[in-house]
Enzyme design. Structure first.
Site, PDB file in Angstrom:
ATOM      1  CB  SER A  50      -1.196  -8.384  -0.800  1.00 13.17           C
ATOM      2  OG  SER A  50      -1.506  -9.249   0.191  1.00 13.17           O
ATOM      3  CE  LYS A  74      -4.549  -1.304   0.053  1.00 12.58           C
ATOM      4  NZ  LYS A  74      -5.547  -0.843  -0.685  1.00 12.58           N
TER       5      LYS A  74
END
Length: 519
Positions: free
Chosen positions: A317, A65
């Site tokens: 992720s 992110k």
């Protein structure tokens, strides 16, 4: 092809090239690192493919992110930078934005639900952001965020549905092609679609032969719903386990790119995610968060029907795992690997029955055995239901075991039964002592201090509770199994009340695990 269609095609190509240029020139490396592409040799041998893991856990905030947040902030004009930015987030977007804002000397305000674990709140504050804890859900925090933006003139930074954000995420794809030009298939986790959209538009421009597959949690499959509907659509509810991808609606901008450039979407369940968390730990000693292990779970599901000998890449992720969730993951991972069979077996209520049953397992390890004596057990020729876990090598051995046991006992396979795995195995206590008009429901709700008390308050005191079992699975969510005594005249009012609560629930009255052990 008509002139209008030709112009539209050219416009789409120009837009794709614009994304490509932006990804290639993105300044994300001012704060992000080029993460490793790690070979998973043990898993490669097992699955007959070359498996690679893109290690976004290596980012300073342990999540991809950071890339999108930094790229977005770097594109703001000076006035917007001076006025500051605001976002609503309970997780990785908050941490990525906070660090990106600190790097660029921009004031960041993050609105987080009060349900957010302290570790995440503390991490965001550590990066210098102004954290405001408002509301008990993401939707309430999001509404408060828009009020802050309006009153204080701050720019809203969306976690995924923004062109500059998805460009930043697309840099993950650029690195993969540099690190492994022979990649055949890339598996990408899907929440709102920012990572998948950014990666897909890059990969299809630079390496059209590479297949791009999105992976979703079964209980949060907003992309699958959008593809079936032909447009973004709201899910009625989403699961809370893989909270990093618990999104009710795919982004508008991201969906347009995914629909054009993504080849397929795979959904996986909780057990499969937990098994992949274990695989990642065994290969890398990294504990992935559930959303972080999502794409590897999809990769393994893909391998079950593939010919093999391909280069397959999964994205780790994120690794911001809540420590207290590890117990739940550990319990479920063997089921995800299909290495445990969960069975209900009826045996004679006689001395030596358990020993005879054990011998019939042929030396297989018993992982769990639950039984409770009750009054009916004392009757002549009575039988007893036992709840048993047995270690097996794979699903084929499990089915063979069930078939073998069925020649001597009455057997029911509850390995895929959520009620049995979440509740019944922890509360074997016999049947209800008297005849009741009992209906059984399973609930899931966000966990925070006082959440269970609030849940009971909202249930009210209109109906007699005949059974109750609660488990806290870490700081993210709680699970409740509850029984209610309901007359026929109560049904309409009761279900209207359930609908008004807003909790995720399902009725389990007809569930065989309940009927076998608790009815």
């Amino acid at each position: 092809m008509t002139e209008a269609e030709r112009e539209q095609l050219l416009a789409e190509k120009d837009k794709a090239l614009s994304y490509l240029r932006s990804i290639m020139t993105s300044p994300v490396y001012d704060v992000a690192v080029e993460s490793d592409l790690t070979p998973l040799t043990k898993l490669s041998d097992k699955l007959n493919n070359d498996i690679w893991l893109k290690r976004e856990d290596q980012q300073p905030v342990h999540s991809f992110k950071l890339r999108g947040a930094y790229n977005k902030l770097s594109m703001l004009d000076e006035q917007s930078k001076q006025q500051g930015v605001v976002a609503a987030s309970a997780g990785n977007h908050a941490q990525g934005l906070a660090l990106a804002a600190k790097k660029l000397n921009i004031a960041a305000t993050i609105v987080m639900p009060i349900t957010t674990p302290d570790i995440k709140v503390d991490n965001v504050r550590r990066y210098g952001a102004d954290v405001r804890l408002i509301g008990k859900s993401y939707n309430e925090a999001q509404a408060a965020m828009h009020d802050v933006a309006k009153k204080e003139g701050k720019t809203v930074i969306h976690p995924f549905d923004d062109e500059d954000v998805l460009v930043g995420q697309g840099t993950v794809a650029k690195e993969i092609l540099q690190q492994n030009p022979n990649a055949d298939v890339v598996f990408v986790p899907v929440g709102g679609g920012g990572l998948l959209a950014g990666m897909a538009v890059y990969l299809k421009q630079m390496a059209p032969h590479v297949r791009v597959i999105g992976v979703e949690a079964e209980d949060s499959a907003c992309l699958k719903a959008a593809l079936e509907a032909g447009q973004p659509t709201d899910l009625a509810q989403v699961g809370l386990f893989a909270d990093g991808v618990a999104v009710k609606r795919i982004g508008e901008t991201t969906f347009g790119l995914i629909e054009r450039y993504c080849d397929d979407v795979i959904t996986v369940n909780i057990d499969e995610i937990c098994a992949s968390i274990k695989d990642i730990f065994e290969q890398t000693r990294v504990i992935a968060e559930p959303a972080g292990a999502l794409s590897l779970a999809g990769l393994q599901k893909y391998c079950a029907n593939s010919a093999g000998q391909e280069n397959l890449v999964a994205i780790l992720s994120g690794a911001n795992m809540n420590f207290h969730s590890l117990r739940y993951v550990s319990e479920r991972c063997e089921l995800g690997e299909q290495k445990e069979a969960v069975l209900a077996v009826t045996i004679p209520e006689q001395k030596g029955s358990f020993r005879r049953f054990c011998k019939s397992l042929g030396g297989k390890v018993i992982t769990e055995f639950n039984y409770r004596y009750n009054q009916q057990s004392a009757e002549k020729n009575a039988s007893a239901n036992i709840f048993v876990g047995v270690r097996v090598a794979d699903s084929q051995q499990r089915h063979a075991l069930v078939e073998s046991l069925s020649s001597s006992f009455f057997v029911r396979d509850f390995t895929d039964n959520e009620l049995a795995k979440l509740h019944v195995r922890y509360m074997i206590g016999g049947h209800s002592p008297s005849a009741l008009n009992e209906r059984i429901f399973r609930f899931q709700f966000p966990e925070y201090p006082g959440a269970l008390e609030n849940f009971l308050d909202m249930l009210g005191e209109h109906w007699n509770i005949t059974l109750f079992h609660y488990r806290n699975h870490g700081a993210a969510f709680g699970q409740v199994l509850a029984g209610f005594e309901l007359d026929d005249s109560d049904h309409s009012q009761f279900f209207e009340h359930l609908a008004s609560l807003g909790y995720v629930y399902s009725e389990e009255t007809d569930n065989l695990a309940y009927q076998a052990f608790l009815d």
